[in-house]
Write a protein that holds these residues in place. Sequence first.
Motif, short mmCIF file in Angstrom:
data_model
loop_
_atom_site.label_atom_id
_atom_site.label_comp_id
_atom_site.label_asym_id
_atom_site.label_seq_id
_atom_site.Cartn_x
_atom_site.Cartn_y
_atom_site.Cartn_z
N MET A 1 0.81 -1.20 0.00
CA MET A 1 0.00 0.00 0.00
C MET A 1 0.85 1.26 0.00
SD MET A 1 -3.40 -0.35 2.26
CE MET A 1 -3.69 -2.09 2.48
N ASP A 2 2.02 1.14 -0.59
CA ASP A 2 2.93 2.29 -0.68
C ASP A 2 2.51 3.16 -1.86
OD1 ASP A 2 6.53 2.52 -0.46
OD2 ASP A 2 5.01 4.02 -0.94
N PRO A 46 -9.04 -2.57 8.27
CA PRO A 46 -8.36 -2.76 9.55
C PRO A 46 -7.01 -2.05 9.62
CG PRO A 46 -7.96 -4.65 8.14
CD PRO A 46 -8.83 -3.71 7.34
N TYR A 47 -6.66 -1.30 8.57
CA TYR A 47 -5.30 -0.77 8.45
C TYR A 47 -5.21 0.75 8.60
CZ TYR A 47 -4.67 -5.32 6.21
OH TYR A 47 -4.66 -6.65 5.93
N LEU A 48 -4.09 1.17 9.17
CA LEU A 48 -3.66 2.57 9.11
C LEU A 48 -2.45 2.63 8.20
CD1 LEU A 48 -3.69 3.61 12.90
CD2 LEU A 48 -5.22 4.46 11.11
N ILE A 49 -2.37 3.66 7.38
CA ILE A 49 -1.17 3.85 6.54
C ILE A 49 -0.51 5.13 7.01
CG2 ILE A 49 -0.27 4.19 4.20
CD1 ILE A 49 -3.54 2.40 4.62
N THR A 50 0.74 5.03 7.40
CA THR A 50 1.42 6.17 8.02
C THR A 50 2.05 7.06 6.96
OG1 THR A 50 3.62 5.20 8.22
CG2 THR A 50 2.03 4.62 9.93
N ASP A 52 4.94 7.53 6.74
CA ASP A 52 6.19 6.86 6.36
C ASP A 52 5.89 5.66 5.46
OD1 ASP A 52 7.43 8.60 8.39
OD2 ASP A 52 6.37 7.29 9.78
N SER A 53 4.63 5.61 4.99
CA SER A 53 4.15 4.55 4.10
C SER A 53 4.27 3.15 4.69
CB SER A 53 4.87 4.62 2.74
OG SER A 53 4.54 5.84 2.13
N LYS A 54 4.11 3.08 6.02
CA LYS A 54 4.03 1.77 6.67
C LYS A 54 2.57 1.42 6.87
CE LYS A 54 6.25 0.11 10.29
NZ LYS A 54 6.90 0.07 11.62
N THR A 55 2.22 0.15 6.69
CA THR A 55 0.84 -0.30 6.93
C THR A 55 0.78 -0.99 8.28
OG1 THR A 55 0.47 -0.57 4.58
CG2 THR A 55 -1.00 -1.77 6.05
N LEU A 56 -0.16 -0.55 9.13
CA LEU A 56 -0.31 -1.11 10.47
C LEU A 56 -1.69 -1.73 10.64
CD1 LEU A 56 0.97 2.03 12.47
CD2 LEU A 56 2.34 0.04 11.77
N ILE A 57 -1.75 -2.90 11.25
CA ILE A 57 -3.06 -3.45 11.65
C ILE A 57 -3.49 -2.69 12.89
CG2 ILE A 57 -4.35 -5.50 12.37
CD1 ILE A 57 -2.23 -7.20 10.95
N ASP A 58 -4.69 -2.14 12.85
CA ASP A 58 -5.12 -1.18 13.88
C ASP A 58 -6.07 -1.83 14.89
OD1 ASP A 58 -5.68 1.09 15.29
OD2 ASP A 58 -6.93 2.02 13.74
N TYR A 59 -5.64 -1.87 16.15
CA TYR A 59 -6.52 -2.33 17.24
C TYR A 59 -6.93 -1.16 18.15
CZ TYR A 59 -5.73 -7.01 15.68
OH TYR A 59 -5.71 -8.12 14.90
N VAL A 60 -6.68 0.05 17.71
CA VAL A 60 -7.08 1.23 18.48
C VAL A 60 -8.40 1.78 17.91
CG1 VAL A 60 -6.41 3.54 19.23
CG2 VAL A 60 -4.70 1.74 19.11
N LEU A 61 -8.46 1.82 16.57
CA LEU A 61 -9.71 2.16 15.87
C LEU A 61 -10.33 3.46 16.37
CD1 LEU A 61 -11.10 -1.48 15.59
CD2 LEU A 61 -10.30 -0.05 13.69
N GLY A 62 -9.45 4.47 16.45
CA GLY A 62 -9.93 5.79 16.90
C GLY A 62 -10.39 5.77 18.34
N TYR A 63 -9.85 4.84 19.15
CA TYR A 63 -10.28 4.62 20.54
C TYR A 63 -11.75 4.21 20.62
CZ TYR A 63 -5.63 5.83 21.91
OH TYR A 63 -4.25 5.78 22.04
#
Length: 425
Positions: A1-2, A46-50, A52-63
């Motif tokens: 996802m870059d 389920p992903y955040l893209i930073t 820095d073009s890193k893909t993260l699986i998100d378990y915070v989900l905007g709190y």
Amino acid sequence: MDDGGSSILSFDLWADAQKLFSGGVNSPVRAAVKPYPFFVKSGKGPYLITEDSKTLIDYVLGYGPLILGHAHPKVIEAVREQLDKGWLYGTPSRAEVELAKLITLHVPSAEKVRFVNSGTEATMTAIRLSRGFTNRTKILKFDGNYHGAHDYVLIDAGSAATEFGVPISQGVPREVASTVAVCPYNDLECTERVLKDEDVAGVIVEPVMGNMGVIPPDIEFLKGLRELTRAYGTILIFDEVITGFRLGLGGAQSYFSVTPDLTTLGKIIGGGFPIGAVCGKRDVIDSLTPMGKVFNAGTFNANPISMTAGIATIRELEKSDTYKVTERATRILADEIDNSIKMEHVVNKVVNFFQFFLGVKEVKNANDARKADRGLYSRVHENLLKLGVFIPPSQFEALFTSLAHDDKVIEESVSKFKKVLEELT
Ligand code: PMP
């Protein structure tokens, strides 16, 4: 996802942010990401893209709000349609009636609703309402329960676990704190003592504690609160800002079959846009202005964008498998985490959100949670982040799952959690 990325990375934004904001952030927990917070460019499923073009699986989900995951197509479609029609009228609009109908249909205690803009405003309004309606002053809250950022709830038991609250922020007058009693969570004896000794207007409680990690209630505690508040003529307020439409369409009050007098909602009911709501018995809500004399108002109350996103989200919750998917995702992940931790620990989960505590045997109240090894939790957070998994940087927040957390995402997460936990615990 870059996407090729821009030359301005999180590191550069962070340098600017520190010059512009206290601690570099606009809400304190965000500063806890080490060595410095990553900045997010976009979110999808389920992903955040930073940046820095890193893909993260998100378990915070905007709190908590994003139970359908990031950028759900149905929410995008509804909000886009609304945008074309304008987004702020200063008058009533169709969408607020529709969202209130959905809330009153699903939430047992909700006969009438007042929309505000955040969970903080919702609890502030609910507390004022309980005082106005009963003509009493004192409030009872529970140690470690978080109800937002206004004066009457930034109060806890303090180190001595006293029944009389102490401010947990500078700038909250002692006079304010003296009107708020604090009991340990799950402690009915303390509750009864306070209700007997004081003229208490309202008891406010998180029906599942989601702000000290996750701490489930004893069912007898919630039932006891209902009986005691009824006996003493006190308003029972469930703060369902997290649990509302998360534990199911009827929130914690349906899940535990305990109906409060007032309920505060936020997060999910706005589909990820700013929102809060107070709802409850007709006569209590009618005490608000303009019918009654308890003041509340807001330029952005019931703003059409939040209303529309909330409607789209709840309609999707009504017809999709969201609760099945999120519960399964949480169960698998929480169980695997439980099995992977080698040291003494606790995993607390309720339906589709959870947290783990390291180095403790039992976590039933805030004091238990404070004994967990927070330093080690932070290292787990940091190491997971390096592997592309984002969990809350604070021990005292919750991990959430969404409709987008399918088996493939969970499988990938499990292997990363295992690696980190087996190494660190
Ligand atoms: N109540 C509870 C239970 C919460 O978890 C929160 C926020 N996490 C709030 C109230 C405050 O909501 P907001 O951040 O929207 O003001």
